[in-house]
Structures are given as C-alpha cells and as structure tokens.
Design a protein around this motif. Structure first.
Motif, PDB file in Angstrom:
ATOM      1  N   SER A  72       5.580  13.453  -2.991  1.00  0.00           N
ATOM      2  CA  SER A  72       4.772  14.541  -2.446  1.00  0.00           C
ATOM      3  C   SER A  72       5.608  15.371  -1.487  1.00  0.00           C
ATOM      4  O   SER A  72       5.122  16.273  -0.842  1.00  0.00           O
ATOM      5  CB  SER A  72       3.558  13.958  -1.729  1.00  0.00           C
ATOM      6  N   ASN A  74       7.842  14.222   1.226  1.00  0.00           N
ATOM      7  CA  ASN A  74       8.515  13.516   2.312  1.00  0.00           C
ATOM      8  C   ASN A  74       9.497  12.455   1.815  1.00  0.00           C
ATOM      9  O   ASN A  74      10.590  12.325   2.368  1.00  0.00           O
ATOM     10  CB  ASN A  74       7.487  12.887   3.241  1.00  0.00           C
ATOM     11  N   VAL A 180      -3.150   5.449   3.462  1.00  0.00           N
ATOM     12  CA  VAL A 180      -2.586   4.666   2.364  1.00  0.00           C
ATOM     13  C   VAL A 180      -2.239   5.605   1.218  1.00  0.00           C
ATOM     14  O   VAL A 180      -3.129   6.166   0.578  1.00  0.00           O
ATOM     15  CB  VAL A 180      -3.598   3.608   1.854  1.00  0.00           C
ATOM     16  N   THR A 182       1.321   5.268  -1.052  1.00  0.00           N
ATOM     17  CA  THR A 182       1.863   4.166  -1.856  1.00  0.00           C
ATOM     18  C   THR A 182       1.376   2.830  -1.308  1.00  0.00           C
ATOM     19  O   THR A 182       1.443   1.813  -1.983  1.00  0.00           O
ATOM     20  CB  THR A 182       3.398   4.152  -1.792  1.00  0.00           C
ATOM     21  N   GLY A 184       2.872   1.440   1.287  1.00  0.00           N
ATOM     22  CA  GLY A 184       4.025   0.797   1.917  1.00  0.00           C
ATOM     23  C   GLY A 184       3.887   0.660   3.427  1.00  0.00           C
ATOM     24  O   GLY A 184       4.154  -0.399   3.990  1.00  0.00           O
ATOM     25  N   THR A 185       3.460   1.738   4.084  1.00  0.00           N
ATOM     26  CA  THR A 185       3.355   1.713   5.549  1.00  0.00           C
ATOM     27  C   THR A 185       2.363   0.656   6.002  1.00  0.00           C
ATOM     28  O   THR A 185       2.672  -0.200   6.838  1.00  0.00           O
ATOM     29  CB  THR A 185       2.891   3.092   6.090  1.00  0.00           C
ATOM     30  N   SER A 225      -0.979  13.390  -0.039  1.00  0.00           N
ATOM     31  CA  SER A 225      -0.094  12.233   0.210  1.00  0.00           C
ATOM     32  C   SER A 225      -0.784  10.913   0.503  1.00  0.00           C
ATOM     33  O   SER A 225      -0.119   9.903   0.673  1.00  0.00           O
ATOM     34  CB  SER A 225       0.876  12.482   1.373  1.00  0.00           C
ATOM     35  N   ILE A 226      -2.101  10.909   0.614  1.00  0.00           N
ATOM     36  CA  ILE A 226      -2.786   9.630   0.809  1.00  0.00           C
ATOM     37  C   ILE A 226      -3.955   9.524  -0.157  1.00  0.00           C
ATOM     38  O   ILE A 226      -4.369  10.508  -0.768  1.00  0.00           O
ATOM     39  CB  ILE A 226      -3.302   9.439   2.257  1.00  0.00           C
ATOM     40  N   TYR A 309       2.823  22.224   6.753  1.00  0.00           N
ATOM     41  CA  TYR A 309       1.513  22.682   6.269  1.00  0.00           C
ATOM     42  C   TYR A 309       1.067  23.988   6.922  1.00  0.00           C
ATOM     43  O   TYR A 309      -0.127  24.243   7.035  1.00  0.00           O
ATOM     44  CB  TYR A 309       0.447  21.600   6.534  1.00  0.00           C
TER      45      TYR A 309
HETATM   46  N1  PMP Z   1       1.163  10.840   4.846  1.00  0.00           N
HETATM   47  C1  PMP Z   1       2.192  11.548   4.400  1.00  0.00           C
HETATM   48  C2  PMP Z   1       2.364  12.953   4.882  1.00  0.00           C
HETATM   49  C3  PMP Z   1       3.079  10.992   3.470  1.00  0.00           C
HETATM   50  O1  PMP Z   1       4.122  11.713   3.003  1.00  0.00           O
HETATM   51  C4  PMP Z   1       2.837   9.674   3.014  1.00  0.00           C
HETATM   52  C5  PMP Z   1       3.713   9.067   1.973  1.00  0.00           C
HETATM   53  N2  PMP Z   1       3.612   9.729   0.704  1.00  0.00           N
HETATM   54  C6  PMP Z   1       1.739   8.968   3.510  1.00  0.00           C
HETATM   55  C7  PMP Z   1       0.934   9.583   4.437  1.00  0.00           C
HETATM   56  C8  PMP Z   1       1.385   7.590   3.020  1.00  0.00           C
HETATM   57  O2  PMP Z   1       2.288   6.574   3.339  1.00  0.00           O
HETATM   58  P1  PMP Z   1       2.488   5.344   2.364  1.00  0.00           P
HETATM   59  O3  PMP Z   1       3.049   5.858   1.072  1.00  0.00           O
HETATM   60  O4  PMP Z   1       3.461   4.453   3.077  1.00  0.00           O
HETATM   61  O5  PMP Z   1       1.181   4.682   2.141  1.00  0.00           O
END
Ligand code: PMP
Length: 332
Positions: A72, A74, A180, A182, A184-185, A225-226, A309
């Motif tokens: 996305s 980042n 959430v 992916t 991962g965090t 992204s989430i 953004y």
């Molecule tokens: N917010 C943003 C702006 C991101 O770029 C991402 C990762 N794509 C996330 C949240 C979500 O993080 P994760 O993939 O570790 O769940």
C-alpha cells in the motif's frame, strides 16, 4: 563521532509521546508510538529490513536481484530504501485506492510501480497480489517479499517494537492498541508484550467497521492499509499468516467517519500529523481508555505520517465525499 553508519541503523527506537488534549476527561495515560519517525517514514521500515536480511541469509535474494511486493506504499518505501543502499531493483503492485503521494514517493526512490484495480477478486490476474506473484515468477532473480505470509514480518516487531515498548514504559503498559493490515505489528508486538508481562497486557485490534477481521462484511471503506476487504467473488478466504489471531483479545470497530475525524483532530489538537489508519487506532484507543484508571497505561501505534494523505484525509473535498457534511472537524 555521533553518527550512523547507514540508514538501516536508524530503523526503530521510535519515541513514545503522551497524548494530552484529545484525551481530556480520561484518567488513564495514553501514549502514541510514533512510527513515522523511522527513516522511510513508517512502521514498515522495520519489516523491510528484517525481510530483506532473511531473504539474503536464505540465498533467495542475491546481488543484482529484484524485490517484488504488493504494498500500500509504506512497505514499498521501506523496501526501496533498503534496495537503494544494496543495489536491488524494485517492482511494486498497488491497489488503486493508494494515495497519489505514496505512488509518487515510490517512483522517486526509483521503484517501478504497477497500479492495479482495487475491485477485482483475489483470483483475478490483475489483482495486486496476483500481479506481484506473476511478476516474481517471470522475472529472473526476483524475490517476492510477501509481507502477508513472511514470518520475518511479525518477527521484526517481536524483536524490536515489543521490547522497545516494554523498556520505554518500564513494564507499566497494560493495553496495546494497533490496526491490523498484514497483522505483523499487532502479532509480533502484542505477542512479545503478552509473554513478557505473563499475560497482563491486553491487545486490542483497531479495525474498520466493514473489515472482515472483526466480523464485518468486507465491503469497501476509505481508510487505507488496514482491515480486510473482500470482493464478493473471492473464493480464497484465508487470512494472512503474518496475523496471529490468538494474540488479539478483542477488536474495536471504527467507522470511516471516526477514523478520519480523529486523524484530523490529532493534527489540530495534538500537533500530530498522522495517517488515516492512525486515526482508526487512536479512535479505538480512546474507547479502550474509557473505564481505565491511572494505574493502567495505553499505548497506540501510529503507523505513518499525514503527509502521505494531503490529497485525501486533509483535503476538504475528499473528506466531504467520504463522510458527507462536516469538514470543520477538530477546529480547536
Ligand atoms: N497503517 C499503515 C499506514 C500501514 O502502511 C500499515 C501496513 N500496511 C498498517 C497500518 C498495518 O500494519 P500491519 O501490516 O503490520 O498490520
């Protein structure tokens, strides 16, 4: 000399800052983990470094190779930053709803960007992830990072974000709130914190209302992204392996309006210019905070900066299209 040998050494060890105005009336301290302070500007620098190192160690990525990923934006910036230093080529596939700023930044780092339709099922050859798989398969020396299923993604957070929060709060953190994507965090950070606190730390997922993760229909939503969006014709309904669902105690489900309004309020009330997914996370953290006391301590993860953004969250016309009327939010 007080210097870094390379950008890679600057990834992580991000600051934790207390939210002071948006939390008025609450008695629990709420701290924001500012991941946009990473050198590539987001939380994703951590996993970019960890995934590239793991691929190099496994012999999957060799000098002159090509990094391919669906991102996305980042993760792409993190990978492109690492690639620029180590001489790899990058090809990224992005869904259409990715902001123009993110696409421009990837191109500025020298990456090739393929913008894919956002409204086709996972099985469709033009779906961003299908397109990345095809490019990786047909390009010699290519390696697909696959952040959705790469164990080096949650592992990066287990080894850095989690221990940082434990150390920064001197073991006083009681609640972790994170979006959430992916997974991962939340999986790596939350997993570590649960372990080190012997189960005391509660882990709360901040999810767009429509997202499948928290039981929504998977219909479209504005926050990038989430969450998990699902095209009605999608057959493959597997969740990413980077998301360890057992780590999450519960979800707070947040509307687009709440997410976007909260992102705007953070800029105007706290001086924190953050992205839409940070708006979702902070809106969730404020709900979690209600009913907690001074012995608790809430941490919310801020994945990236609002500079990604400006043409969306911080553009009145765009905002009006998403949530209707009120664009004077957070005018304090
Ligand atoms: N917010 C943003 C702006 C991101 O770029 C991402 C990762 N794509 C996330 C949240 C979500 O993080 P994760 O993939 O570790 O769940």
């Amino acid at each position: 000399m007080d210097v870094y040998a390379s950008l890679a050494d600057m990834v992580g060890n991000t600051p934790l800052v207390r939210l002071n105005r948006i939390t008025a009336g609450l008695s629990v301290p709420v701290y924001a983990k500012l991941e946009y302070v990473n050198p590539g500007g987001s939380v994703k620098d951590r996993i970019a470094l960890s995934m590239v190192r793991a691929a190099e160690d496994a012999g999957l990525l060799r000098p002159g190779g090509t990094i391919v990923e669906t991102t996305s934006g980042n993760t792409g910036v993190g990978l492109a930053m690492v690639a620029a230093q180590r001489g790899y080529r990058c090809v990224f596939t992005l869904p259409e709803k990715s902001s123009a700023e993110k696409v421009a930044v990837l191109r500025a780092y020298g990456a090739e960007v393929v913008v894919c339709p956002g409204d086709v099922p996972r099985e469709h050859p033009d779906h961003p992830r299908a397109a990345a798989e095809r490019i990786a398969r047909t390009t010699p020396g290519a390696w697909l990072a696959d952040q959705y299923n790469n164990p080096a993604n949650p592992r990066a957070h287990r080894g850095s974000t989690g221990p940082e929060l434990w150390r920064q709060t001197e073991g006083r953190i009681t609640h972790l709130v994170s979006g959430v994507g992916t997974g991962g965090t939340i999986s790596g950070t939350g997993g570590y914190l649960k372990e080190v606190s012997e189960g005391r730390v509660q882990v709360i997922g901040a999810d767009p209302e429509a997202s499948v993760y928290s039981g929504g229909p998977g219909t479209a939503y504005a926050v990038e992204s989430i969450g998990l969006f699902r095209h009605p014709e999608t057959v493959d309904d597997s969740w990413p392996q980077s998301f360890h669902t057992d780590v999450v105690d519960r979800f707070e489900r947040i509307s687009d309006r709440d997410s976007l309004v909260t992102a705007r309020r953070l800029a105007r009330e706290e001086g924190l210019l953050v992205g839409a997914s940070a708006g979702t996370a902070v809106a969730a953290a404020l709900r979690v905070a209600v009913g907690l006391g001074p012995d608790d301590l809430v941490v919310v993860v801020i994945p990236d900066s609002g500079r990604n953004y400006l043409s969306k969250v911080f553009d009145d016309g765009w905002l009006r299209e998403q949530i209707g009327d009120d664009t004077t939010v957070g005018g304090a």
